[in-house]
Scaffold this motif. Sequence first.
Motif, PDB file in Angstrom:
ATOM      1  N   ASP A  67       0.842  -1.183  -0.017  1.00  0.00           N
ATOM      2  CA  ASP A  67      -0.069   0.020   0.130  1.00  0.00           C
ATOM      3  C   ASP A  67       0.848   1.238  -0.124  1.00  0.00           C
ATOM      4  OD1 ASP A  67      -2.641   0.907  -0.234  1.00  0.00           O
ATOM      5  OD2 ASP A  67      -2.829   1.102   2.014  1.00  0.00           O
ATOM      6  N   SER A  68       2.031   0.952  -0.023  1.00  0.00           N
ATOM      7  CA  SER A  68       2.973   2.455   0.073  1.00  0.00           C
ATOM      8  C   SER A  68       3.689   2.654  -1.605  1.00  0.00           C
ATOM      9  CB  SER A  68       4.209   2.018   0.835  1.00  0.00           C
ATOM     10  OG  SER A  68       5.427   1.381   0.099  1.00  0.00           O
ATOM     11  N   SER A 125       9.332   4.840   7.439  1.00  0.00           N
ATOM     12  CA  SER A 125       8.673   6.214   6.687  1.00  0.00           C
ATOM     13  C   SER A 125       7.369   5.638   6.424  1.00  0.00           C
ATOM     14  CB  SER A 125       9.657   6.271   5.359  1.00  0.00           C
ATOM     15  OG  SER A 125       8.748   6.826   4.439  1.00  0.00           O
ATOM     16  N   ALA A 126       7.103   4.281   5.704  1.00  0.00           N
ATOM     17  CA  ALA A 126       5.783   3.867   5.549  1.00  0.00           C
ATOM     18  C   ALA A 126       4.899   3.972   6.756  1.00  0.00           C
ATOM     19  CB  ALA A 126       5.911   2.666   4.812  1.00  0.00           C
ATOM     20  N   LEU A 127       5.278   3.449   7.948  1.00  0.00           N
ATOM     21  CA  LEU A 127       4.609   3.494   9.020  1.00  0.00           C
ATOM     22  C   LEU A 127       4.378   4.710   9.650  1.00  0.00           C
ATOM     23  CD1 LEU A 127       6.588   0.886  11.436  1.00  0.00           C
ATOM     24  CD2 LEU A 127       4.317   0.557  10.785  1.00  0.00           C
ATOM     25  N   ARG A 128       4.905   5.840   9.406  1.00  0.00           N
ATOM     26  CA  ARG A 128       4.556   6.940   9.640  1.00  0.00           C
ATOM     27  C   ARG A 128       3.271   7.550   9.095  1.00  0.00           C
ATOM     28  NH1 ARG A 128      10.073   7.722  10.139  1.00  0.00           N
ATOM     29  NH2 ARG A 128      10.457   8.444   7.998  1.00  0.00           N
ATOM     30  N   SER A 129       3.101   7.156   7.858  1.00  0.00           N
ATOM     31  CA  SER A 129       1.817   7.575   7.136  1.00  0.00           C
ATOM     32  C   SER A 129       1.117   6.529   6.302  1.00  0.00           C
ATOM     33  CB  SER A 129       2.114   8.796   6.283  1.00  0.00           C
ATOM     34  OG  SER A 129       3.201   8.343   5.504  1.00  0.00           O
ATOM     35  N   PRO A 130       0.393   5.572   7.122  1.00  0.00           N
ATOM     36  CA  PRO A 130      -0.002   4.229   6.314  1.00  0.00           C
ATOM     37  C   PRO A 130      -1.246   4.895   5.728  1.00  0.00           C
ATOM     38  CG  PRO A 130      -0.543   4.215   8.676  1.00  0.00           C
ATOM     39  CD  PRO A 130       0.565   5.169   8.582  1.00  0.00           C
ATOM     40  N   SER A 175      -4.422   0.806  10.595  1.00  0.00           N
ATOM     41  CA  SER A 175      -4.494   1.703  11.980  1.00  0.00           C
ATOM     42  C   SER A 175      -3.915   0.991  12.851  1.00  0.00           C
ATOM     43  CB  SER A 175      -5.713   2.118  12.215  1.00  0.00           C
ATOM     44  OG  SER A 175      -6.749   0.757  12.708  1.00  0.00           O
ATOM     45  N   GLY A 176      -3.333   1.579  13.888  1.00  0.00           N
ATOM     46  CA  GLY A 176      -2.411   0.894  14.927  1.00  0.00           C
ATOM     47  C   GLY A 176      -1.149   0.868  14.790  1.00  0.00           C
ATOM     48  N   LYS A 177      -0.519   0.209  15.601  1.00  0.00           N
ATOM     49  CA  LYS A 177       0.906   0.177  15.581  1.00  0.00           C
ATOM     50  C   LYS A 177       1.631  -1.155  15.368  1.00  0.00           C
ATOM     51  CE  LYS A 177       1.846   4.451  17.793  1.00  0.00           C
ATOM     52  NZ  LYS A 177       2.798   5.500  17.412  1.00  0.00           N
ATOM     53  N   ILE A 178       2.571  -1.458  14.512  1.00  0.00           N
ATOM     54  CA  ILE A 178       3.366  -2.582  14.438  1.00  0.00           C
ATOM     55  C   ILE A 178       4.908  -2.241  15.052  1.00  0.00           C
ATOM     56  CG2 ILE A 178       1.493  -3.823  12.791  1.00  0.00           C
ATOM     57  CD1 ILE A 178       3.631  -3.352  10.631  1.00  0.00           C
ATOM     58  N   ALA A 179       5.553  -3.203  15.494  1.00  0.00           N
ATOM     59  CA  ALA A 179       7.019  -3.012  15.931  1.00  0.00           C
ATOM     60  C   ALA A 179       7.690  -2.791  14.609  1.00  0.00           C
ATOM     61  CB  ALA A 179       7.406  -4.229  16.733  1.00  0.00           C
ATOM     62  N   ALA A 180       8.589  -1.676  14.758  1.00  0.00           N
ATOM     63  CA  ALA A 180       9.447  -1.651  13.651  1.00  0.00           C
ATOM     64  C   ALA A 180      10.612  -2.194  13.766  1.00  0.00           C
ATOM     65  CB  ALA A 180       9.883   0.108  13.581  1.00  0.00           C
TER      66      ALA A 180
END
Length: 138
Positions: A59-60, A124-129, A133-138
């Motif tokens: 999706d990025s 970078s992709a985690l900052r603006s999915p 929604s929510g968080k996954i470990a980087a």
Amino acid sequence: MTNDDFEFSQPDTKDEAVLAVYDTAWLLYDDHDIHVLSGRYKISPDVKREVTRWILFLDSSHEYVWPKIAWPGSDPQKRVRIGGVWRRRLLWQFQALSQAEADTFLAAGDYEAWPFASRADFKSALRSPRRLSGKIAA
């Protein structure tokens, strides 16, 4: 969606990232019995986190840079050393890689971030999915 539904819905695309993720997803289910990913077929939280990373990548707008191999989301080094173990699943050895193939694949990026090329791209992709929604470990 059952495993059979998934297997018979291969995307009609030439997008290498989509095909690589689809190919790797084969490792998540048993293709001998029709089932969904629950009960004894349930995937672990760690694998869910990996799959979420794959979806985030698709999706990025990041480019897929990895060479084409079977099951690119399974560690090529482990496949070379132990001939087909990925996570807790034992695989047949018909797709084992040579050391040179594994080295070439791993030289393409940071494997811990696959299918992203680097952890920086992943973060970078985690900052603006776009969807997740929510968080996954980087």
